[in-house]
Design an enzyme around this catalytic site. Structure first.
Site, PDB file in Angstrom:
ATOM      1  N   LYS A 250       0.780  -1.135  -0.061  1.00  0.00           N
ATOM      2  CA  LYS A 250       0.045  -0.178   0.226  1.00  0.00           C
ATOM      3  C   LYS A 250       0.856   1.339   0.048  1.00  0.00           C
ATOM      4  O   LYS A 250       0.448   2.476   0.045  1.00  0.00           O
ATOM      5  CB  LYS A 250      -0.687   0.075   1.274  1.00  0.00           C
ATOM      6  CG  LYS A 250      -1.950  -0.650   1.258  1.00  0.00           C
ATOM      7  CD  LYS A 250      -3.048  -0.598   2.323  1.00  0.00           C
ATOM      8  CE  LYS A 250      -3.103  -1.438   3.483  1.00  0.00           C
ATOM      9  NZ  LYS A 250      -3.715  -0.841   4.899  1.00  0.00           N
TER      10      LYS A 250
ATOM     11  N   LYS B  48       2.613   2.025   2.425  1.00  0.00           N
ATOM     12  CA  LYS B  48       2.340   2.673   3.847  1.00  0.00           C
ATOM     13  C   LYS B  48       3.600   2.142   4.729  1.00  0.00           C
ATOM     14  O   LYS B  48       3.777   0.917   4.827  1.00  0.00           O
ATOM     15  CB  LYS B  48       1.232   2.172   4.424  1.00  0.00           C
ATOM     16  CG  LYS B  48      -0.149   3.103   4.205  1.00  0.00           C
ATOM     17  CD  LYS B  48      -0.989   2.864   5.252  1.00  0.00           C
ATOM     18  CE  LYS B  48      -2.025   4.130   5.383  1.00  0.00           C
ATOM     19  NZ  LYS B  48      -2.660   4.055   6.364  1.00  0.00           N
TER      20      LYS B  48
HETATM   21  N1  C2G Z   1     -10.249   6.008  10.472  1.00  0.00           N
HETATM   22  C1  C2G Z   1     -11.494   6.934  10.739  1.00  0.00           C
HETATM   23  N2  C2G Z   1     -10.959   8.037  11.403  1.00  0.00           N
HETATM   24  C2  C2G Z   1      -9.759   8.595  11.305  1.00  0.00           C
HETATM   25  C3  C2G Z   1      -8.702   7.873  10.921  1.00  0.00           C
HETATM   26  C4  C2G Z   1      -8.901   6.535  10.476  1.00  0.00           C
HETATM   27  O1  C2G Z   1     -12.445   6.526  10.671  1.00  0.00           O
HETATM   28  N3  C2G Z   1      -9.258   9.740  11.853  1.00  0.00           N
HETATM   29  C5  C2G Z   1     -10.592   4.719   9.799  1.00  0.00           C
HETATM   30  C6  C2G Z   1     -10.122   4.684   8.379  1.00  0.00           C
HETATM   31  O2  C2G Z   1     -11.420   5.151   7.583  1.00  0.00           O
HETATM   32  C7  C2G Z   1     -10.368   3.034   8.165  1.00  0.00           C
HETATM   33  C8  C2G Z   1      -9.756   2.557   9.620  1.00  0.00           C
HETATM   34  O3  C2G Z   1      -9.983   3.828  10.737  1.00  0.00           O
HETATM   35  O4  C2G Z   1     -11.718   2.292   7.970  1.00  0.00           O
HETATM   36  C9  C2G Z   1      -8.351   2.196   9.947  1.00  0.00           C
HETATM   37  O5  C2G Z   1      -7.646   3.226   9.314  1.00  0.00           O
HETATM   38  P1  C2G Z   1      -6.058   2.927   8.745  1.00  0.00           P
HETATM   39  O6  C2G Z   1      -5.452   2.131   9.882  1.00  0.00           O
HETATM   40  O7  C2G Z   1      -5.539   4.141   8.164  1.00  0.00           O
HETATM   41  O8  C2G Z   1      -6.496   1.919   7.400  1.00  0.00           O
HETATM   42  P2  C2G Z   1      -5.939   1.773   5.921  1.00  0.00           P
HETATM   43  O9  C2G Z   1      -4.516   2.105   5.854  1.00  0.00           O
HETATM   44  O10 C2G Z   1      -7.063   3.071   5.385  1.00  0.00           O
HETATM   45  O11 C2G Z   1      -6.213   0.200   5.519  1.00  0.00           O
HETATM   46  O12 C2G Z   1      -8.079  -3.037   2.881  1.00  0.00           O
HETATM   47  C10 C2G Z   1      -8.405  -1.605   3.546  1.00  0.00           C
HETATM   48  C11 C2G Z   1      -7.111  -1.220   4.039  1.00  0.00           C
HETATM   49  O13 C2G Z   1      -6.444  -2.247   4.923  1.00  0.00           O
HETATM   50  C12 C2G Z   1      -7.442   0.094   4.833  1.00  0.00           C
END
Ligand code: C2G
Length: 153
Positions: free
Chosen positions: A45, A47
């Site tokens: 990703k 990341k």
């Molecule tokens: N999230 C949120 N509010 C934030 C930060 C994150 O609601 N301030 C939510 C994101 O929308 C996501 C979840 O928390 O649904 C996890 O966020 P991340 O750890 O950034 O996940 P991500 O890297 O987006 O990975 O297959 C899907 C991916 O693995 C998602």
């Protein structure tokens, strides 16, 4: 018959935005399954995480509203997981809105509002400011600025 909810995420530097989302998702059913991205999947990703996968998985599993934490190793595993855990609702934060609509053929898909003002990226930015090498750079810059100010005094 329990109502299973499924979501995925990196959950690096676990914060209240993650917690709000997981609690909102749990409120939609009785059993919450959370896929935690492995370090290898995150590399795909693009990341860079601070907290290693094993620790992120343990932290998510320890969250009261989470019933099961599993590794997320590929984009494609979602359909498999929906079937394996008999998922009724797949949910993500709204930054993913529309990205997983194809899963509607298997279960309900919901996108919930994100928590504004906090993200793992912003927390990393804060940590960087506290990072020693960065503090040394700031000290050096201050030295240069004070030398310039002295010349104009
Ligand atoms: N999230 C949120 N509010 C934030 C930060 C994150 O609601 N301030 C939510 C994101 O929308 C996501 C979840 O928390 O649904 C996890 O966020 P991340 O750890 O950034 O996940 P991500 O890297 O987006 O990975 O297959 C899907 C991916 O693995 C998602």
């Amino acid at each position: 018959m329990r109502k299973v909810i499924l979501t995925y995420g990196t959950f690096d530097l676990f914060h209240v935005g993650h917690l709000n989302l997981l609690e909102r998702l749990k409120a939609l059913g009785d059993y919450l399954v959370v896929g935690v991205s492995t370090d290898e999947f995150n590399a795909g990703k693009g990341k860079q995480t601070i907290v290693p996968f094993e620790d992120r998985l343990r932290i998510v599993q320890a969250i009261r509203c989470v019933d099961l934490a599993i590794p997320e190793q590929s984009w494609a595993q979602k359909v498999e997981d929906i079937r394996r855990y008999d998922v009724s609702v797949f949910g993500m934060g709204a930054d993913w809105k529309g990205k997983f609509d194809e899963l509607e053929q298997y279960c309900e898909v919901v996108y919930l509002p994100r928590t504004e003002g906090i993200s793992s990226t912003s927390l990393k930015g804060l940590l960087r400011v506290l990072d020693k090498t960065h503090v040394d750079e700031l000290k050096q810059a201050l030295g240069i600025i004070s030398a310039i100010v002295e010349r104009f005094d």
